[in-house]
Design an enzyme around this catalytic site. Sequence first.
Site, PDB file in Angstrom:
ATOM      1  N   SER A   1     119.831  66.661  84.745  1.00  0.00           N
ATOM      2  CA  SER A   1     120.111  65.891  85.954  1.00  0.00           C
ATOM      3  C   SER A   1     121.286  64.938  85.732  1.00  0.00           C
ATOM      4  O   SER A   1     122.392  65.382  85.436  1.00  0.00           O
ATOM      5  CB  SER A   1     118.843  65.168  86.403  1.00  0.00           C
ATOM      6  OG  SER A   1     118.954  64.713  87.727  1.00  0.00           O
TER       7      SER A   1
ATOM      8  N   ASP B   1     115.211  73.692  93.688  1.00  0.00           N
ATOM      9  CA  ASP B   1     115.886  72.418  93.475  1.00  0.00           C
ATOM     10  C   ASP B   1     117.051  72.250  94.457  1.00  0.00           C
ATOM     11  O   ASP B   1     117.875  73.160  94.615  1.00  0.00           O
ATOM     12  CB  ASP B   1     116.407  72.365  92.039  1.00  0.00           C
ATOM     13  CG  ASP B   1     117.018  71.026  91.657  1.00  0.00           C
ATOM     14  OD1 ASP B   1     116.953  70.082  92.461  1.00  0.00           O
ATOM     15  OD2 ASP B   1     117.551  70.940  90.530  1.00  0.00           O
TER      16      ASP B   1
ATOM     17  N   HIS C   1     113.141  70.702  90.420  1.00  0.00           N
ATOM     18  CA  HIS C   1     113.964  69.887  89.543  1.00  0.00           C
ATOM     19  C   HIS C   1     113.197  69.417  88.303  1.00  0.00           C
ATOM     20  O   HIS C   1     112.090  68.911  88.403  1.00  0.00           O
ATOM     21  CB  HIS C   1     114.484  68.686  90.343  1.00  0.00           C
ATOM     22  CG  HIS C   1     115.596  67.943  89.715  1.00  0.00           C
ATOM     23  ND1 HIS C   1     116.814  68.516  89.423  1.00  0.00           N
ATOM     24  CD2 HIS C   1     115.696  66.650  89.315  1.00  0.00           C
ATOM     25  CE1 HIS C   1     117.614  67.619  88.885  1.00  0.00           C
ATOM     26  NE2 HIS C   1     116.948  66.470  88.799  1.00  0.00           N
TER      27      HIS C   1
END
Length: 318
Positions: free
Chosen positions: A165, A260, A292
């Site tokens: 991320s 995601d 995610h």
Amino acid sequence: MEPIAHDQEVAFDFPPLMKVYKDGRVERIVGIDVIPPCLDLKTNVESRDVVISPESDISARLYIPKITNQNQKLPLLVYFHGGGFCVETPFSSNYHNYANSVASQAQAVVVSVNYRRAPEHPIPIAHEDSWAAVKWVASHLDGNGPEDWLNLHANLEKVFFAGDSAGANISHHMAIRVGTEKLKGIKLQGIVLLHPFFWGVEPVGSESAELEQRARADQLWRFACPTTTGSDDPIMNPAKDKNLGSLGCGRVLIFVAEEDTLRSRGWYYKELLEKSEWDGVVEIFETKGENHVFHLINPSCENAVALLNHVASFINQN
């Protein structure tokens, strides 16, 4: 002494990550647990904490698998945690456990970087802290650095950056800086980007139908970087970065998850690299039916195990 009265009016609410109150108080909701460094009996990986810069409050947690040969040199993975640039640390259970698993599976030394976070330390402070950590790693050239584990057992000819991320965003930018600043002391072989947090003004892929998610991503980015010009800031949108072709490694591995919101950005990043002046090899792996950072939330599931094995294979590829 009477307890301090706090303003309970919320200025910024970003569930499930955090709240910021109008008096400036920050309440982080996730990633606030702290696991002490230890010998992990499940993986036989040992960890310890080091201070990189006491002045800037930059630190890291180091991980080393069981060494059978005291002269053994292992690949070195520098890891940057996710959390929207705002939450989590290398010391929380999710990241501590994941670093143990990667160190064990890849038989690699891991440096998990503890950079300063927004909003107290807005972007680009996280990136500058991370670069300071990379330079600290490079100081171990010829075994002359401050940390014996790196001096004795880290192969600085076989270095990788990785992150998930926001940490994947940081990993990308650290590789750009290696390529543009020609850092002496490490040979960066590749980077691993797990569900990378990139963004942009113009929607790509499935983003056109995800108005709420787009607004949320924009909000988080502007919160983490109040001085930004917007989502086309080169920090957030690689398509706007004139240095993209200078990526300082020969291999890139991208992971995306089917459910995601950031999935399309991962595929777009691959496309951008292939069209740039960079002459390396980029590979992308999409996990079906997952969202995610699922591999941190449910690390024992079949898809997470497959992802971990893929990362380990990438690090040990000749």
